[in-house]
Every structure is written in C-alpha cells, then in structure tokens.
Design a protein around this motif. Structure first.
Motif, mmCIF file in Angstrom:
data_model
loop_
_atom_site.group_PDB
_atom_site.id
_atom_site.type_symbol
_atom_site.label_atom_id
_atom_site.label_comp_id
_atom_site.label_asym_id
_atom_site.label_seq_id
_atom_site.Cartn_x
_atom_site.Cartn_y
_atom_site.Cartn_z
ATOM 1 N N GLU A 284 39.952 29.112 48.834
ATOM 2 C CA GLU A 284 40.767 29.624 47.733
ATOM 3 C C GLU A 284 41.895 28.673 47.376
ATOM 4 O O GLU A 284 42.147 28.412 46.190
ATOM 5 C CB GLU A 284 41.334 31.002 48.099
ATOM 6 N N THR A 285 42.600 28.157 48.381
ATOM 7 C CA THR A 285 43.736 27.275 48.093
ATOM 8 C C THR A 285 43.275 25.940 47.522
ATOM 9 O O THR A 285 43.926 25.390 46.628
ATOM 10 C CB THR A 285 44.613 27.045 49.337
ATOM 11 N N LEU A 286 42.139 25.425 48.015
ATOM 12 C CA LEU A 286 41.623 24.168 47.466
ATOM 13 C C LEU A 286 41.135 24.349 46.029
ATOM 14 O O LEU A 286 41.306 23.460 45.194
ATOM 15 C CB LEU A 286 40.504 23.613 48.344
ATOM 16 N N LYS A 287 40.565 25.498 45.751
ATOM 17 C CA LYS A 287 40.115 25.779 44.378
ATOM 18 C C LYS A 287 41.305 25.805 43.427
ATOM 19 O O LYS A 287 41.264 25.199 42.351
ATOM 20 C CB LYS A 287 39.376 27.119 44.330
ATOM 21 N N LYS A 288 42.393 26.480 43.820
ATOM 22 C CA LYS A 288 43.599 26.518 42.979
ATOM 23 C C LYS A 288 44.169 25.118 42.787
ATOM 24 O O LYS A 288 44.601 24.762 41.692
ATOM 25 C CB LYS A 288 44.656 27.419 43.612
ATOM 26 N N LEU A 289 44.162 24.327 43.860
ATOM 27 C CA LEU A 289 44.674 22.962 43.779
ATOM 28 C C LEU A 289 43.852 22.145 42.783
ATOM 29 O O LEU A 289 44.406 21.432 41.957
ATOM 30 C CB LEU A 289 44.645 22.307 45.165
ATOM 31 N N ARG A 290 42.541 22.259 42.846
ATOM 32 C CA ARG A 290 41.669 21.492 41.942
ATOM 33 C C ARG A 290 41.792 21.966 40.501
ATOM 34 O O ARG A 290 41.764 21.164 39.566
ATOM 35 C CB ARG A 290 40.228 21.582 42.418
ATOM 36 N N GLU A 291 41.918 23.273 40.320
ATOM 37 C CA GLU A 291 42.015 23.824 38.969
ATOM 38 C C GLU A 291 43.322 23.433 38.284
ATOM 39 O O GLU A 291 43.381 23.366 37.067
ATOM 40 C CB GLU A 291 41.905 25.355 39.005
ATOM 41 N N ASN A 292 44.366 23.206 39.069
ATOM 42 C CA ASN A 292 45.683 22.886 38.515
ATOM 43 C C ASN A 292 46.099 21.468 38.860
ATOM 44 O O ASN A 292 47.287 21.194 39.047
ATOM 45 C CB ASN A 292 46.722 23.889 39.041
ATOM 46 N N ASP B 236 46.363 18.833 37.172
ATOM 47 C CA ASP B 236 47.211 18.154 36.184
ATOM 48 C C ASP B 236 48.610 18.749 36.088
ATOM 49 O O ASP B 236 49.477 18.162 35.442
ATOM 50 C CB ASP B 236 46.556 18.209 34.800
ATOM 51 N N ASP B 237 48.820 19.901 36.702
ATOM 52 C CA ASP B 237 50.106 20.591 36.599
ATOM 53 C C ASP B 237 51.102 19.994 37.594
ATOM 54 O O ASP B 237 51.089 20.298 38.779
ATOM 55 C CB ASP B 237 49.916 22.084 36.876
ATOM 56 N N LYS B 238 51.957 19.107 37.097
ATOM 57 C CA LYS B 238 52.917 18.383 37.950
ATOM 58 C C LYS B 238 53.951 19.317 38.582
ATOM 59 O O LYS B 238 54.469 19.040 39.650
ATOM 60 C CB LYS B 238 53.643 17.299 37.149
ATOM 61 N N GLU B 239 54.241 20.431 37.907
ATOM 62 C CA GLU B 239 55.225 21.372 38.428
ATOM 63 C C GLU B 239 54.696 22.157 39.625
ATOM 64 O O GLU B 239 55.400 22.345 40.610
ATOM 65 C CB GLU B 239 55.623 22.360 37.322
ATOM 66 N N LEU C 25 51.130 23.902 45.518
ATOM 67 C CA LEU C 25 49.708 24.052 45.784
ATOM 68 C C LEU C 25 49.263 23.158 46.946
ATOM 69 O O LEU C 25 48.433 23.568 47.755
ATOM 70 C CB LEU C 25 48.898 23.754 44.522
ATOM 71 N N LEU C 26 49.811 21.953 47.013
ATOM 72 C CA LEU C 26 49.511 21.064 48.145
ATOM 73 C C LEU C 26 50.000 21.669 49.451
ATOM 74 O O LEU C 26 49.302 21.631 50.466
ATOM 75 C CB LEU C 26 50.160 19.692 47.936
ATOM 76 N N LYS C 27 51.184 22.241 49.416
ATOM 77 C CA LYS C 27 51.745 22.881 50.611
ATOM 78 C C LYS C 27 50.879 24.054 51.045
ATOM 79 O O LYS C 27 50.567 24.204 52.227
ATOM 80 C CB LYS C 27 53.177 23.345 50.339
ATOM 81 N N ASP C 28 50.483 24.900 50.097
ATOM 82 C CA ASP C 28 49.635 26.050 50.411
ATOM 83 C C ASP C 28 48.303 25.609 51.004
ATOM 84 O O ASP C 28 47.826 26.179 51.986
ATOM 85 C CB ASP C 28 49.385 26.897 49.163
ATOM 86 N N ALA C 29 47.704 24.586 50.410
ATOM 87 C CA ALA C 29 46.421 24.086 50.904
ATOM 88 C C ALA C 29 46.574 23.493 52.298
ATOM 89 O O ALA C 29 45.740 23.735 53.180
ATOM 90 C CB ALA C 29 45.846 23.052 49.942
ATOM 91 N N ALA C 30 47.634 22.731 52.517
ATOM 92 C CA ALA C 30 47.854 22.127 53.831
ATOM 93 C C ALA C 30 48.063 23.204 54.892
ATOM 94 O O ALA C 30 47.536 23.100 56.014
ATOM 95 C CB ALA C 30 49.053 21.184 53.784
ATOM 96 N N GLU C 31 48.808 24.252 54.561
ATOM 97 C CA GLU C 31 49.015 25.349 55.507
ATOM 98 C C GLU C 31 47.703 26.053 55.824
ATOM 99 O O GLU C 31 47.438 26.398 56.981
ATOM 100 C CB GLU C 31 50.038 26.339 54.960
ATOM 101 N N ALA C 32 46.880 26.273 54.811
ATOM 102 C CA ALA C 32 45.600 26.938 55.023
ATOM 103 C C ALA C 32 44.670 26.084 55.880
ATOM 104 O O ALA C 32 44.011 26.585 56.798
ATOM 105 C CB ALA C 32 44.936 27.251 53.679
#
Length: 102
Positions: free
Chosen positions: A41-49, A51-54, A59-66
């Motif tokens: 789930e977290t990797l999917k959100k990271l990939r979908e967003n 381009d979103d610099k904000e 998202l990187l933090k969430d993915a790394a924690e997961a």
C-alpha cells in the motif's frame, strides 16, 4: 486451526505446548502478511504520487517505516535474507537508503 492428536508418548503438557506453538506460528504468518500488505500500500501511494514534491518526503518516510517493519517481521519468522523481497516488491533505492541499505 486444526490440531493433530498427541502422540502416544506425549504428555498433556507437551500436547498443549505443541498446540500453542502452532498458534504462535499462525500468528507470525498472519502478522507477516499484514506487514507485506502495508508495504504494498505505501509503495503504491509513493509511485502514484511520484511527481508530488510536497508529499514525497512523507510518502518516503511511510514506505521506509513499512518496509522496516516488514523486514523485522520476516526476521522474527526466521527469514534473514531480503534480496528476493526487495526485487519482488520493487522497493525503490530511495526507500532502502532510508533504512541504511546501499
């Protein structure tokens, strides 16, 4: 959960311990599945967003924690090598770097 009958030489305490051991293994496997699902789930959100610099730092933090939690759960299950999982989930280098991997 199915239980097998105790062997002829097993005591009631051994049989109870065996049942408990099976239940613990089942819970470890279920926890590993939940952790893997969170990685997906977290990797999917990271990939979908991507381009979103904000949102990217969060998202990187969430993915790394997961991913970190997933690796810990794998190790608790006796699975020490993560290379195949990194390839299977296609975990980005940016996430792995946050875990201290190169």
């Amino acid at each position: 959960m199915s239980l097998r009958p105790p062997s002829a030489g097993a005591s009631a305490a051994e049989a109870a311990f065996d049942a408990l051991g099976h239940e613990i293994l089942a819970e470890k496997a279920a926890a590993l599945g939940r952790a893997g699902q969170r990685v997906e789930e977290t990797l999917k959100k990271l990939r979908e967003n991507d381009d979103d610099k904000e949102q990217r730092p969060r998202l990187l933090k969430d993915a790394a924690e997961a991913v970190h939690a997933y690796f810990i759960q794998r190790e608790l299950c006796g699975l020490r090598k993560h290379e195949a999982v990194i390839r299977e989930y296609d975990i980005p280098r940016a996430v792995l770097v946050r875990l201290g991997a190169k």
